[in-house]
Design an enzyme around this catalytic site. Structure first.
Site, PDB file in Angstrom:
ATOM      1  N   ARG A 258     -17.890  26.231  34.768  1.00 33.78           N
ATOM      2  CA  ARG A 258     -16.894  25.295  34.251  1.00 33.78           C
ATOM      3  C   ARG A 258     -15.458  25.706  34.549  1.00 33.78           C
ATOM      4  O   ARG A 258     -14.585  24.856  34.650  1.00 33.78           O
ATOM      5  CB  ARG A 258     -17.124  25.044  32.758  1.00 33.78           C
ATOM      6  CG  ARG A 258     -17.208  26.273  31.868  1.00 33.78           C
ATOM      7  CD  ARG A 258     -17.825  25.841  30.521  1.00 33.78           C
ATOM      8  NE  ARG A 258     -17.818  26.848  29.469  1.00 33.78           N
ATOM      9  CZ  ARG A 258     -18.729  27.813  29.349  1.00 33.78           C
ATOM     10  NH1 ARG A 258     -19.656  27.965  30.240  1.00 33.78           N
ATOM     11  NH2 ARG A 258     -18.672  28.660  28.319  1.00 33.78           N
TER      12      ARG A 258
ATOM     13  N   GLU B  74     -16.604  33.819  28.826  1.00 33.94           N
ATOM     14  CA  GLU B  74     -16.561  33.561  27.396  1.00 33.94           C
ATOM     15  C   GLU B  74     -17.317  34.643  26.629  1.00 33.94           C
ATOM     16  O   GLU B  74     -18.189  35.323  27.194  1.00 33.94           O
ATOM     17  CB  GLU B  74     -17.162  32.179  27.111  1.00 33.94           C
ATOM     18  CG  GLU B  74     -17.138  31.752  25.655  1.00 33.94           C
ATOM     19  CD  GLU B  74     -15.769  31.786  24.991  1.00 33.94           C
ATOM     20  OE1 GLU B  74     -15.030  32.769  25.186  1.00 33.94           O
ATOM     21  OE2 GLU B  74     -15.427  30.833  24.272  1.00 33.94           O
TER      22      GLU B  74
ATOM     23  N   ASN C 295     -19.877  21.110  26.205  1.00 30.72           N
ATOM     24  CA  ASN C 295     -18.866  20.694  25.227  1.00 30.72           C
ATOM     25  C   ASN C 295     -19.261  19.347  24.639  1.00 30.72           C
ATOM     26  O   ASN C 295     -19.148  19.124  23.440  1.00 30.72           O
ATOM     27  CB  ASN C 295     -17.478  20.540  25.872  1.00 30.72           C
ATOM     28  CG  ASN C 295     -16.839  21.864  26.255  1.00 30.72           C
ATOM     29  OD1 ASN C 295     -16.191  21.979  27.277  1.00 30.72           O
ATOM     30  ND2 ASN C 295     -17.026  22.885  25.415  1.00 30.72           N
TER      31      ASN C 295
ATOM     32  N   ARG D 232      -7.982  26.458  29.052  1.00 34.67           N
ATOM     33  CA  ARG D 232      -9.442  26.503  29.089  1.00 34.67           C
ATOM     34  C   ARG D 232      -9.923  25.648  30.260  1.00 34.67           C
ATOM     35  O   ARG D 232      -9.157  24.859  30.824  1.00 34.67           O
ATOM     36  CB  ARG D 232     -10.025  25.978  27.790  1.00 34.67           C
ATOM     37  CG  ARG D 232      -9.761  26.878  26.600  1.00 34.67           C
ATOM     38  CD  ARG D 232     -10.122  26.192  25.289  1.00 34.67           C
ATOM     39  NE  ARG D 232     -11.553  25.919  25.196  1.00 34.67           N
ATOM     40  CZ  ARG D 232     -12.101  25.176  24.236  1.00 34.67           C
ATOM     41  NH1 ARG D 232     -11.333  24.615  23.302  1.00 34.67           N
ATOM     42  NH2 ARG D 232     -13.412  24.975  24.214  1.00 34.67           N
ATOM     43  N   HIS D 233     -11.174  25.796  30.621  1.00 33.18           N
ATOM     44  CA  HIS D 233     -11.808  24.928  31.617  1.00 33.18           C
ATOM     45  C   HIS D 233     -11.737  23.464  31.167  1.00 33.18           C
ATOM     46  O   HIS D 233     -11.517  23.190  29.983  1.00 33.18           O
ATOM     47  CB  HIS D 233     -13.274  25.331  31.749  1.00 33.18           C
ATOM     48  CG  HIS D 233     -13.959  25.384  30.415  1.00 33.18           C
ATOM     49  ND1 HIS D 233     -14.462  24.265  29.790  1.00 33.18           N
ATOM     50  CD2 HIS D 233     -14.150  26.416  29.561  1.00 33.18           C
ATOM     51  CE1 HIS D 233     -14.957  24.605  28.617  1.00 33.18           C
ATOM     52  NE2 HIS D 233     -14.776  25.911  28.446  1.00 33.18           N
TER      53      HIS D 233
END
Lengths: 504, 504
Positions: free
Chosen positions: A356, A379, A288, A281-282
């Site tokens: 991101r 996403e 987040n 993932r980023h």
């Protein structure tokens, strides 16, 4: 199979709030099929269940032992299952062994040494035919009770046998048969396939040399009677595909169905070259930190630190792979005359189009890595819920919150463009084909849901478990595709020490 | 080629407002390639132009005259161009005719009757070889100056000729060659192909019987020297694909590139069966009335009236097609013994997942039509501009408004999930393959941009013109795919008379 929340998936998108109840009760939509099943696979039956509606497909394998049938069959099952078609393998060898167990004390031969496969052994031939047809019956029964694609994993090595299969299937309504023949005349691959068989169930507790000898004779017996698919079957318009030396050459005849076409396109793209697929993932983003879903925020400071370390790590892994490649090459060639070095494998980097992930690969050298940003890796799009925390969603859209909780796989986010896991699977499908096709190494930097979906494909995760897979931030997955499946290693970024550690 | 507004296409999505200028100037993104080109087709060159970057592909045709090479070549060019790969056909026959014109008064043969194609005619053979290589040089020059896929449309009927082609291409850097051989032994198809040739440029003002005789001799001359692709070329790992009887059987060898794989998958799915593809937009919606883009509103009263009439019209067209099908069948069979009737063609109905298309097909009988709602047919997603009027967009986002006006094809709507025309092309691509593959009749009810994109594919509309195509509401397009292209008829709904009239 009960699918709570499934009806939500059937509803159309709407911008009105609190419409989910209304849609569920709207009676005049009931005949329509809302589906992610790509078109062409639906029939007139008024079914909506995903992966089950549409004409049933029987994939009947053809090929001598040790020709890679199992490899094809397993890959195909995994791929189709991932695409949400209910798919199951029916292996005649297993049925044979189980049956042998049952009749061990009878008059039937209780072991299956090579003589059982002698085409002149009339009794054994009948038993083998019967077993094949029994397993086909089992397969057909399964298709009739909810399955979509049944794979008949047997040698089916004569025209007569294949004719029997077709005749049996024609007795059913709306069943299609696709024969897939696997041919392999690459000596090296053959020998290694044979050795693999010796560790299989037929040769448990048998001396290896003896086992190999028996297996060779078994193959020789099959070869005596073997008839490849060809002109004879083309006369009757049989749908078939021959795969020669793991997709090096392909012959396809009379392929008609949507699903058959997809299967063949998938198989055309497989390769067995040694390579690495890195997935992550980023780095941690501002969203987040604040617990908001979706959005397009930049990396947090922590995320930027991860990104910088990731670049160093991937660069080192690239060098390491190259080093091993050269070592293997030198070993194989011998060192009497210095051979020209093989070219270095390309290293691709794919990210989504969101900040991101792009920022996560920012410090990779574009002269060293082939960097691309692809919309299909974005996403899952949360529609009206974009930019909200789960708490806010629960407060603003309690029905949505509960529908999602009840069935994350089928749940589609409300509002224009909102996606479900199944939407994302279809969006990611061309990338999976591309990951199978290519021979380069690659780093894919994507998002939680997309990463779950990609990993689910490679690791054959049951569909019900996909939405709950644990794929934390700052964790790196390395897949190495092998004939028997994908080898996985897992690396965790340690924030304090600013480096990666292998954890699996 | 100058692409105003193209940089906007390169920017990533963002939810912040007024960020477009900032993104355009962001220097550290310059090495990255943002692309809709599906992955795997990009190389290390740091190019971003769509359809031009990536390894160059030369598709070299192989096949006797009248084997459907032109059909394949034209379809492939149209498809690849639609996918935004710069593609061009280089036809050796045209070059031959042009050259003949130039040297008409010299010593060279000034007509190309069958004797020019005699393999024992050494002089003519050299001229033909030279022409083929000249046109290849032209093709290569074009690829080097911006093209992506060059199609060498020639017979290339000997191993020696194909070897020459490979040798020539290997002198270039990063050029791939894919041979596509077209084989046809279906007598009926062959005869009709030959008759088609007689209306071509080689037989202008020639007596038809004489022309057919000459053409048959020309083919016979080719046949004497013809060598199909096979074992000899497999030894050197040549990438090739044989298409036998318009995709009935396909042999593919050593297919490696992403683009080659796409070409073959496309060609695998073609068929020449007589059928109808009906296309239209939804009936007028509430948002249409108020001039808002995107959204998910219901039909207006006018829209509902159109929908009701559409149902009656499509039902009538379905019956008409069936009637013609039966008439043709009876004509062919003769009526001495009454033959069993052929089954009626399925009639599919696809809509998007949005209310206005679903409501448009609401009154079609689901027992008569196979109705599906597919996300891929949704309208272009306008991101932040959803639900706004163009006037509101101009006021709120003047940069966006202008960027879009400058280049509608490459412009991507701002905000999460916002799409460009190119995004929609890639999203619709699987549906195009499916429309080519299927043999059913179909009605597709979709939206303005998606309809433009589908029509652009079938009618071969230049990409610059696609965003300005006039596709009004309440207009029905009927496409009938033929060997030479798609036949179009156009129908307009008359609100007052409440019925459809053919307008083209």
């Amino acid at each position: 199979m009960s699918l709570p929340g499934y009806n939500r998936y059937l509803s159309n998108d709407s911008d009105e709030e609190n419409d989910s109840i209304e849609i569920l009760q709207r009676p005049h939509y009931k005949y329509h099929r809302y589906s992610l099943d790509l078109p062409g696979i639906m029939t007139k039956e008024q079914q909506t269940q995903i992966g089950v509606a549409g004409p049933k497909l029987i994939v009947a394998m053809v090929g001598l032992p040790a020709r890679g049938k199992s490899y094809i069959v397993k890959k195909l099952r995994r791929y189709l299952t991932w695409l949400q078609y209910e798919t199951k393998i029916f292996n005649v060898g297993n049925l044979r062994r189980n049956t042998a167990q049952l009749i061990k004390n009878g008059t039937a031969p209780n072991n299956h040494s090579h003589s059982f496969f002698d085409p002149n052994n009339e009794y054994a031939k009948n038993v083998r035919d019967q077993l094949a047809m029994d397993s086909l019956d089992e397969l057909i029964y399964w298709l009739k009770t909810g399955g979509r694609v049944g794979i008949h994993d047997a040698t089916n090595s004569t025209i007569a046998r294949r004719k029997k299969i077709l005749e049996r299937c024609q007795r059913e309504n709306n069943f299609k048969v696709l024969f897939i023949e696997s041919i392999c005349d690459d000596k090296e691959v053959l020998e290694s396939n044979m050795r693999l068989k010796l560790s299989g169930p037929d040769y448990k507790n048998v001396d290896p040399e003896e086992a190999l000898d028996d297996f060779r004779r078994r193959v020789a017996n099959y070869e005596r009677a073997y008839e490849t698919i060809g002109e004879e079957e083309e006369k009757t318009d049989v749908e078939y595909c021959k795969l020669i030396n793991v997709g090096k050459k392909i012959i396809a005849h009379n392929i008609k169905g949507y699903l058959s076409g997809q299967c063949i396109f998938y198989l055309m793209n497989l390769n067995l070259i040694d390579r690495q697929i890195w997935l992550t993932r980023h780095g941690e983003s501002a969203d987040n930190v604040s617990g908001r879903i979706g959005g397009d925020s930049s990396l947090s400071e922590k995320g930027r630190k991860f990104a910088a370390c990731l670049s160093r790590f991937v660069h080192a892994q690239k060098m390491l792979f190259r080093q091993k490649q050269l070592e293997n090459y030198r070993e194989k060639i011998g060192s009497s005359t210095p051979p020209p070095e093989p070219p270095e494998r390309n290293f691709l980097v794919w990210t989504s189009m969101l900040k991101r992930t792009i920022e996560t690969v920012e410090s990779l050298d574009p002269k060293e890595f082939d960097i691309m940003h692809i919309r299909f890796l974005n996403e899952i799009y949360a529609g009206r819920c974009e930019g909200k925390t789960y708490q806010e969603i629960e407060q603003s859209y309690p029905e949505e919150f509960n529908a999602r909780k009840n069935n994350k796989l089928y749940y589609r986010y409300p509002g224009m463009g909102g996606e479900s896991y199944l939407d994302v699977i279809h969006r990611v499908n061309p990338l999976i084909i591309e990951l199978e096709r290519m021979t380069d190494n690659i780093l894919v930097v994507t998002h939680r849901v997309v990463l779950r979906i990609i990993l689910a494909y490679f690791l054959d995760v049951e569909k019900e478990k996909v939405p709950d897979m644990d794929v934390p931030l700052h964790t790196l997955y390395c897949l190495q595709p092998k004939a028997y499946g994908s080898e996985l290693t897992k690396w965790k970024y340690d924030d304090e020490q600013d480096q990666f550690f292998q954890i699996e």
